[in-house]
Design an enzyme around this catalytic site. Structure first.
Site, PDB file in Angstrom:
ATOM      1  N   ASP A 176      -9.017   5.167   2.644  1.00 29.34           N
ATOM      2  CA  ASP A 176      -9.153   4.842   4.074  1.00 29.34           C
ATOM      3  C   ASP A 176     -10.177   5.676   4.845  1.00 29.34           C
ATOM      4  O   ASP A 176      -9.937   6.029   6.010  1.00 29.34           O
ATOM      5  CB  ASP A 176      -7.787   4.947   4.763  1.00 29.34           C
ATOM      6  CG  ASP A 176      -6.755   3.987   4.191  1.00 29.34           C
ATOM      7  OD1 ASP A 176      -7.087   3.266   3.237  1.00 29.34           O
ATOM      8  OD2 ASP A 176      -5.611   3.964   4.693  1.00 29.34           O
ATOM      9  N   LYS A 221      -5.767  -3.222   2.086  1.00 32.23           N
ATOM     10  CA  LYS A 221      -4.301  -3.106   2.066  1.00 32.23           C
ATOM     11  C   LYS A 221      -3.755  -3.225   3.486  1.00 32.23           C
ATOM     12  O   LYS A 221      -4.317  -2.656   4.421  1.00 32.23           O
ATOM     13  CB  LYS A 221      -3.896  -1.775   1.439  1.00 32.23           C
ATOM     14  CG  LYS A 221      -4.415  -0.552   2.178  1.00 32.23           C
ATOM     15  CD  LYS A 221      -4.108   0.709   1.392  1.00 32.23           C
ATOM     16  CE  LYS A 221      -4.546   1.970   2.088  1.00 32.23           C
ATOM     17  NZ  LYS A 221      -3.842   2.338   3.293  1.00 32.23           N
ATOM     18  N   CYS A 229      -1.302   7.799   4.609  1.00 29.68           N
ATOM     19  CA  CYS A 229      -1.735   6.876   3.556  1.00 29.68           C
ATOM     20  C   CYS A 229      -1.958   7.560   2.212  1.00 29.68           C
ATOM     21  O   CYS A 229      -1.713   6.957   1.160  1.00 29.68           O
ATOM     22  CB  CYS A 229      -2.967   6.103   4.006  1.00 29.68           C
ATOM     23  SG  CYS A 229      -2.536   4.908   5.285  1.00 29.68           S
TER      24      CYS A 229
HETATM   25  C1  C5J Z   1      -3.823   6.288   7.280  1.00 26.97           C
HETATM   26  C2  C5J Z   1      -2.703   6.009   9.385  1.00 26.97           C
HETATM   27  N1  C5J Z   1      -4.878   5.835   6.613  1.00 26.97           N
HETATM   28  N2  C5J Z   1      -2.574   7.328   9.587  1.00 26.97           N
HETATM   29  N3  C5J Z   1      -3.348   5.518   8.306  1.00 26.97           N
HETATM   30  O1  C5J Z   1      -3.337   7.371   7.015  1.00 26.97           O
HETATM   31  O2  C5J Z   1      -2.255   5.240  10.205  1.00 26.97           O
END
Ligand code: C5J
Length: 226
Positions: A25, A131, A164
């Protein structure tokens, strides 16, 4: 022969040909001004600070011919894959998923905010997993993709450590993968969240896996050829 990486709670041994680097991400929505993360009221400097570290990891993985997988959290333009509970909570925090922002609609596939930051853009042949959830295994084909390639070792980096990265780590751990989290190539907006999440990985003799610094892992990768 296995490569040996200095790690905690003890050395992490891995076979490079059965290893994938998973970059989680590293999207504008989490790392760039005006994105989802900043609109939630967070300081994005920790997520930006790891961009050069991950860039070095990508160079090392590409040079060694490792499988590289990038993930992106986000939703279809009609939000049909976004659970109402997630949508409601994002709206309460003033960063509604699907709402317009400076980089297009927040956390929506195809928008600039959803893109991976330019410095870490995937190259041809690398896999991108879209995702809808926090974990990279939920509602994706990541598991079959890794199994079909004989992957057993996962090197995890990206954001955010406690959300995540951790959810993906836990999913992977339950599926039998051997996971190494690179603590200087992961970040959370709050340093305390990051540190707690890193500590959790390696407690109880490595309950979820191992942690190491990127330099140790790259040294181990390099040393296997010498
Ligand atoms: C991730 C989030 N990528 N913190 N998403 O950690 O909402």
């Amino acid at each position: 022969m296995k490569a040996v990486c200095e790690a905690l709670p003890y050395v992490f041994e891995f076979e490079a040909s059965r290893t994938a680097l998973i970059v989680i991400d590293m999207q504008n929505d989490f790392c760039s001004p005006g994105g989802f993360g900043e609109r939630l009221g967070n300081d994005i400097s920790p997520t930006r600070a790891i961009i050069p570290v991950i860039s070095g990891l990508l160079d090392a993985a590409r040079e060694a011919g490792l499988l590289v997988v990038h993930t992106r959290e986000g939703h279809l333009p009609d939000l049909s894959d976004c659970p109402p509970a997630k949508l409601e909570r994002s709206r309460r925090q003033g960063a509604g998923i699907g709402d317009p922002g400076p980089m297009g609609r927040i956390l929506v596939r195809g928008e600039r905010g959803h893109d991976i930051v330019p410095e870490l853009r995937p190259i041809e042949g690398e896999i991108v997993i879209d995702k809808p959830g926090k974990g990279a295994f939920y509602a994706t084909h990541l598991d079959s993709l890794l199994l079909n390639r004989g992957i057993e070792y996962l090197i995890l980096c990206g954001v955010t450590t406690h959300v995540c990265v951790h959810t993906t780590l836990r999913e992977a751990n339950d599926r039998g993968y051997r996971c190494l989290v690179l603590e200087d190539a992961t970040a959370a907006y709050d340093r305390a969240d990051h540190e707690a999440a890193v500590r959790m990985v390696r407690q109880q003799g490595g309950i979820f896996g191992w942690t190491a610094f990127s330099s140790s892992w790259m040294e181990a990768l390099h040393a296997k050829d010498n």
